[in-house]
Design a protein around this motif. Structure first.
Motif, PDB file in Angstrom:
ATOM      1  N   ARG A   1      -5.119  -2.211  -4.616  1.00 14.66           N
ATOM      2  CA  ARG A   1      -5.347  -1.398  -3.419  1.00 14.66           C
ATOM      3  C   ARG A   1      -6.807  -1.485  -2.974  1.00 14.66           C
ATOM      4  O   ARG A   1      -7.107  -1.586  -1.777  1.00 14.66           O
ATOM      5  CB  ARG A   1      -4.977   0.071  -3.701  1.00 14.66           C
ATOM      6  N   THR A   2      -7.714  -1.456  -3.942  1.00 19.49           N
ATOM      7  CA  THR A   2      -9.135  -1.580  -3.619  1.00 19.49           C
ATOM      8  C   THR A   2      -9.438  -2.940  -3.000  1.00 19.49           C
ATOM      9  O   THR A   2     -10.215  -3.038  -2.033  1.00 19.49           O
ATOM     10  CB  THR A   2      -9.986  -1.374  -4.887  1.00 19.49           C
TER      11      THR A   2
ATOM     12  N   ARG B   1      -8.228  -3.039   0.622  1.00 24.37           N
ATOM     13  CA  ARG B   1      -9.166  -2.322   1.498  1.00 24.37           C
ATOM     14  C   ARG B   1     -10.441  -3.144   1.714  1.00 24.37           C
ATOM     15  O   ARG B   1     -10.973  -3.189   2.840  1.00 24.37           O
ATOM     16  CB  ARG B   1      -9.511  -0.961   0.894  1.00 24.37           C
ATOM     17  N   ARG B   2     -10.923  -3.760   0.649  1.00 26.41           N
ATOM     18  CA  ARG B   2     -12.137  -4.579   0.775  1.00 26.41           C
ATOM     19  C   ARG B   2     -11.907  -5.729   1.744  1.00 26.41           C
ATOM     20  O   ARG B   2     -12.764  -6.018   2.596  1.00 26.41           O
ATOM     21  CB  ARG B   2     -12.538  -5.124  -0.599  1.00 26.41           C
TER      22      ARG B   2
ATOM     23  N   MET C   1       0.830  -1.200   0.000  1.00 26.53           N
ATOM     24  CA  MET C   1       0.000   0.000   0.000  1.00 26.53           C
ATOM     25  C   MET C   1       0.871   1.259   0.000  1.00 26.53           C
ATOM     26  O   MET C   1       0.548   2.247  -0.673  1.00 26.53           O
ATOM     27  CB  MET C   1      -0.928  -0.007   1.215  1.00 26.53           C
TER      28      MET C   1
ATOM     29  N   ARG D   1      -9.727  -5.857   4.176  1.00 29.55           N
ATOM     30  CA  ARG D   1      -9.582  -5.320   5.533  1.00 29.55           C
ATOM     31  C   ARG D   1     -10.935  -4.967   6.130  1.00 29.55           C
ATOM     32  O   ARG D   1     -11.202  -5.233   7.307  1.00 29.55           O
ATOM     33  CB  ARG D   1      -8.674  -4.085   5.511  1.00 29.55           C
ATOM     34  N   LEU D   2     -11.802  -4.359   5.316  1.00 25.23           N
ATOM     35  CA  LEU D   2     -13.137  -4.002   5.807  1.00 25.23           C
ATOM     36  C   LEU D   2     -13.939  -5.244   6.166  1.00 25.23           C
ATOM     37  O   LEU D   2     -14.659  -5.268   7.178  1.00 25.23           O
ATOM     38  CB  LEU D   2     -13.878  -3.178   4.752  1.00 25.23           C
TER      39      LEU D   2
ATOM     40  N   ARG E   1       0.902   3.653  -3.412  1.00 26.31           N
ATOM     41  CA  ARG E   1       0.377   5.005  -3.235  1.00 26.31           C
ATOM     42  C   ARG E   1       1.172   6.004  -4.074  1.00 26.31           C
ATOM     43  O   ARG E   1       0.622   7.010  -4.561  1.00 26.31           O
ATOM     44  CB  ARG E   1       0.441   5.404  -1.761  1.00 26.31           C
TER      45      ARG E   1
END
Length: 240
Positions: free
Chosen positions: A222-223, A226-227, A12, A229-230, A16
């Motif tokens: 990256r998406t 995040r998905r 990440m 992790r959520l 970035r």
């Protein structure tokens, strides 16, 4: 292996910066390539139709490269159980399908004025169509299995089996009779390579397509991180 390929946190941080840098470089290369391509003179045989090659050929290159990336990511996940590799494979599939579809469509647009037909079931075109179907099969297989671990394993096996199609695509014009020409991009030493006026924009567009794929792939991974992790956070909250 460098940490950003295996560690989500390191990835990440790396992506970035890398994604926007690739995006800027891609924009410059694509605008330059398009300008050179569409201001180049007509080809003495193909006329204006040669300009389609600046869109079609890089799309075909990236379609095959993307599937190779899918295969490598699937192997890393299947053998070494690397979660980030699975996310990379999942993120790669829609992009690969898109570039393959673009290669098929633009190839048809080029074939109509050049060969007099929109489609011919020869080795090259058929094997690229198979590549597109492999992308769709991978996406559908993963979507059809609720358990992510099982979906990742099944998708990885399918992706690795599909790697057999890549050399078929490349060598099809030499193995079977084909309307499709062999490689002329790197055949300058044989005297039948593309002239510099066409080679330069083609290489620029190839680099631009690779950069576009890279920037979009990093963004999609990256998406996916995040998905994941959520989802993990939601499961922890549910257990509490």
């Amino acid at each position: 292996m460098v940490s950003f390929l295996t560690n989500p946190r390191a990835f990440m941080a790396f992506s970035r910066i890398a994604a926007p840098v690739l995006g800027v470089a891609t924009t410059i290369a694509m605008l330059w390539g398009l300008w050179l391509g569409f201001t180049a003179p007509e080809d003495y045989q193909q006329g204006d139709a040669i300009r389609i090659l600046f869109i079609h050929v890089p799309a075909a290159w990236v379609a095959m490269f993307a599937y190779l990336c899918l295969g490598v990511a699937s192997l890393l996940n299947l053998v070494f159980r690397q979660a980030l590799a699975d996310l990379a494979a999942r993120a790669c599939a829609p992009l690969g399908a898109g570039f393959t579809a673009l290669a098929l469509v633009t190839g048809s647009f080029w074939g109509r004025p050049t060969w007099g037909t929109w489609w011919e079931w020869d080795g090259r075109m058929t094997s690229v169509l198979v590549l597109f179907l492999l992308w769709l099969a991978y996406i559908a297989l993963r979507a059809s299995i609720d358990d992510e671990a099982r979906a990742a394993r099944a998708g990885a096996i399918l992706a690795l089996v599909g790697l057999v199609n890549l050399p078929v695509i490349h060598f099809s014009v030499y193995w079977w009779n084909s309307l499709h020409q062999g490689s002329s991009t790197f055949a300058a030493d044989k005297g039948d390579g593309l002239p510099a006026v066409y080679m330069t924009p083609l290489i620029l567009m190839g680099l631009a397509y690779m950069g576009l794929f890279g920037a979009l792939w990093l963004t999609r991974i990256r998406t996916e991180v995040r998905r994941r992790r959520l989802r993990a956070a939601a499961l922890r909250d549910a257990e509490d």
